[in-house]
Scaffold this active site. Structure first.
Site, short mmCIF file in Angstrom:
data_model
loop_
_atom_site.label_atom_id
_atom_site.label_comp_id
_atom_site.label_asym_id
_atom_site.label_seq_id
_atom_site.Cartn_x
_atom_site.Cartn_y
_atom_site.Cartn_z
N GLU A 174 0.82 -1.21 0.00
CA GLU A 174 0.00 0.00 0.00
C GLU A 174 0.86 1.26 0.00
O GLU A 174 0.38 2.35 0.29
CB GLU A 174 -0.95 -0.02 1.20
CG GLU A 174 -1.87 -1.25 1.23
CD GLU A 174 -3.19 -1.08 0.46
OE1 GLU A 174 -3.73 0.03 0.47
OE2 GLU A 174 -3.66 -2.06 -0.15
N HIS A 250 -4.29 1.39 7.62
CA HIS A 250 -2.92 1.69 7.21
C HIS A 250 -2.17 2.19 8.44
O HIS A 250 -2.79 2.79 9.33
CB HIS A 250 -2.86 2.81 6.16
CG HIS A 250 -3.31 2.43 4.79
ND1 HIS A 250 -4.13 3.24 4.02
CD2 HIS A 250 -3.05 1.35 4.03
CE1 HIS A 250 -4.35 2.66 2.85
NE2 HIS A 250 -3.72 1.51 2.83
N CYS A 368 -2.99 11.19 3.88
CA CYS A 368 -3.31 10.26 2.77
C CYS A 368 -3.18 10.97 1.44
O CYS A 368 -2.90 10.35 0.42
CB CYS A 368 -4.75 9.77 2.87
SG CYS A 368 -5.11 8.85 4.33
N1 LIG Z 1 -4.55 6.06 4.77
C1 LIG Z 1 -4.19 6.36 3.53
N2 LIG Z 1 -2.97 6.55 3.28
N3 LIG Z 1 -5.07 6.41 2.52
C2 LIG Z 1 -6.47 6.42 2.63
C3 LIG Z 1 -7.09 5.66 1.53
C4 LIG Z 1 -8.58 5.68 1.60
C5 LIG Z 1 -9.19 4.76 0.57
N4 LIG Z 1 -10.62 4.92 0.54
C6 LIG Z 1 -11.34 4.41 -0.46
O1 LIG Z 1 -10.85 3.84 -1.41
C7 LIG Z 1 -12.85 4.59 -0.38
C8 LIG Z 1 -13.52 4.66 -1.73
C9 LIG Z 1 -15.02 4.47 -1.65
O2 LIG Z 1 -15.50 3.80 -0.73
O3 LIG Z 1 -15.74 5.00 -2.55
C10 LIG Z 1 -8.81 3.31 0.88
O4 LIG Z 1 -9.48 2.70 1.72
O5 LIG Z 1 -7.85 2.81 0.29
#
Ligand SMILES: N=C(N)NCCC[C@H](NC(=O)CCC(=O)O)C(=O)O
Length: 444
Positions: A174, A250, A368
């Site tokens: 990730e 994460h 993020c």
């Molecule tokens: N913590 C970090 N670095 N990044 C956050 C990523 C959020 C992302 N949300 C989403 O992909 C949600 C999309 C939706 O539900 O429409 C994920 O879960 O991968």
């Protein structure tokens, strides 16, 4: 030579929506089916990025991906015109259509893992796009991510781009969300902390029971090898599986570091003391380990407010500031903690709050939204200069968003063929603004 830590923020794409795609990410699930505002989302992100540029930080932007992803929809058997592909997918497989429409590439902390040249044997800056295999909607990002990174960091003399890791759960990766670098100065060799959720090839090792561990030790070790890091410059730490089961999907939801500061929750890791000792052994400098106790901030409050999804930045004055979401102000325990933090004797001297709620509602806080790239002056000069945010680019991108983005989008709208046209028109113009070349499938 001068050294900096630049932030490259993901520009929110025109299809930003709430589809509840991320099992294990509490905000994504809780806000599923909400109507989004892509225009506001993009502007909130730009405001935060511009504020950092105005503080004297080097700030870049990374272009979003082409969505809806018609190539993937065709690859899985939908056919005919673009409108027919969307219509068939909406009718027979709406969950797959949703997965092909997410603007999730905005969270560039998941775009790649980056190792600065001070740490690598060949003296180049290394990038490996994250394969994001745990989530279907994210697993379709890495190829275009690699193209965008190569077009942004486009001088092979300074930048070494790798392919993403094999697309299998054993190598779940990730990116920078599970990677932090501690150092004395950005230009000195540092210690890279790789935080993983599970050991894929060891069935007896601890792992979460409810939610997935997206990052494996095997992936983290592969990145360390690819990036030509010395063993003495790496520490591999397991994330506490219990907190993954409470929504910490994460490491950057429970810990963040900058230079000689590691800010983390008491429950973030396994074998915390032994790992902190290893860091102390490997990094010979004064270190500030700021541990937040559960008694002050419960895991649930950390997950809701994103206290640890903050950016800790070193201002040109040398002092550190925390860039936090306004959600931290709204949570009494977290707000009290942040105020107390400023009175402790640490390098962190101020907290700045930003409204990034459109992204927060999908589980993406300030940290993020950015990919950190520590660089020296020559490397900064070698970056595609049209991706660096200044007053002119900020104004141009705001006008571009105003021209092309909708101010409401529901999951029902994702089958609208007009959205494909709007999105491609916008991205085509963007590749000209940022001089990226033909990075998108529709341009190739
Ligand atoms: N913590 C970090 N670095 N990044 C956050 C990523 C959020 C992302 N949300 C989403 O992909 C949600 C999309 C939706 O539900 O429409 C994920 O879960 O991968």
């Amino acid at each position: 030579m001068k050294h900096f830590e630049a932030n490259f923020d993901g520009l929110v794409g025109p299809t930003h929506n709430y589809a509840g795609l991320s099992f294990g990410n509490v905000a994504s699930l809780n806000n599923a089916a909400l109507v989004s505002n892509p225009k506001a989302a993009a502007k909130q992100g730009l405001q935060k990025a511009k504020a950092l540029a105005d503080l004297g930080m080097i700030q870049g932007m990374l272009a979003p991906q082409e969505r809806p992803d018609l190539n993937t929809l065709r690859r899985i058997g939908f056919s005919g015109s673009d409108a027919q592909v969307l219509q068939q997918a909406a009718k027979t497989a709406p969950a797959l259509l949703n997965a092909c429409c997410s603007a999730s590439s905005m969270w560039t902390a998941n775009a790649a893992t980056v190792s600065p040249s001070a740490d690598t044997r060949d003296g180049k800056l290394h990038f490996t796009p994250a394969n994001l295999v745990d989530k279907l909607h994210r697993s379709i990002e890495p190829i275009t991510t690699g193209r965008i990174l190569t077009a942004t960091f486009n001088d092979p003399h300074y930048f070494h781009h790798h392919n993403h890791l094999p697309e299998h759960n054993s190598f779940g990766d990730e990116g920078a969300a599970n990677h932090t670098r501690l150092c004395q100065e950005y230009g000195h060799a540092g210690v890279e902390l790789f935080v993983y959720g599970q050991e894929a090839t060891n069935p007896n090792a601890p792992r979460p029971q409810k939610y997935p561990a997206r990052q494996t030790l095997e992936a983290s070790m592969a990145i360390a090898r690819l990036h030509q890091l010395e063993e003495d410059n790496c520490v591999f730490i397991q994330q506490n599986p219990d907190v993954i089961d409470q929504g910490v999907f994460h490491n950057d939801v429970i810990a963040v570091g900058n230079q000689n500061v590691l800010f983390y929750h008491e429950q973030a890791f396994l074998n915390t003391q032994a790992k902190l000792d290893e860091i102390r052994r490997k990094l010979d400098t004064e270190l500030f380990f700021i541990e937040v106790p559960t008694a002050k901030v419960a895991i649930n409050d950390a997950v809701k407010s994103y206290l640890f999804n903050t950016q800790i930045i070193t201002l040109p004055s040398g002092e550190m500031a925390i860039i936090a979401p306004t959600d931290c102000q709204e949570n009494p325990a977290v707000y009290a903690y942040l105020n107390e933090l400023l009175t402790l004797n640490t390098p962190i001297k101020q907290v700045l709050y930003f409204d990034v709620k459109q992204s927060m509602q999908n589980g993406g806080g300030p940290a993020c939204l950015r990919l950190r790239v520590a660089m020296n002056e020559q490397e900064v000069a070698a970056v595609n200069q049209h991706t660096l945010l200044n007053d002119a680019l900020f104004a141009r991108l705001n006008t571009w968003v105003d021209k092309h983005y909708r101010d409401r989008l529901s999951t029902q709208d994702l089958a609208d063929p007009q959205l494909v046209i709007e999105s491609r028109t916008a991205l085509d113009e963007l590749t000209q603004i940022m001089k990226l070349g033909s990075v998108y499938p529709f341009q190739r």
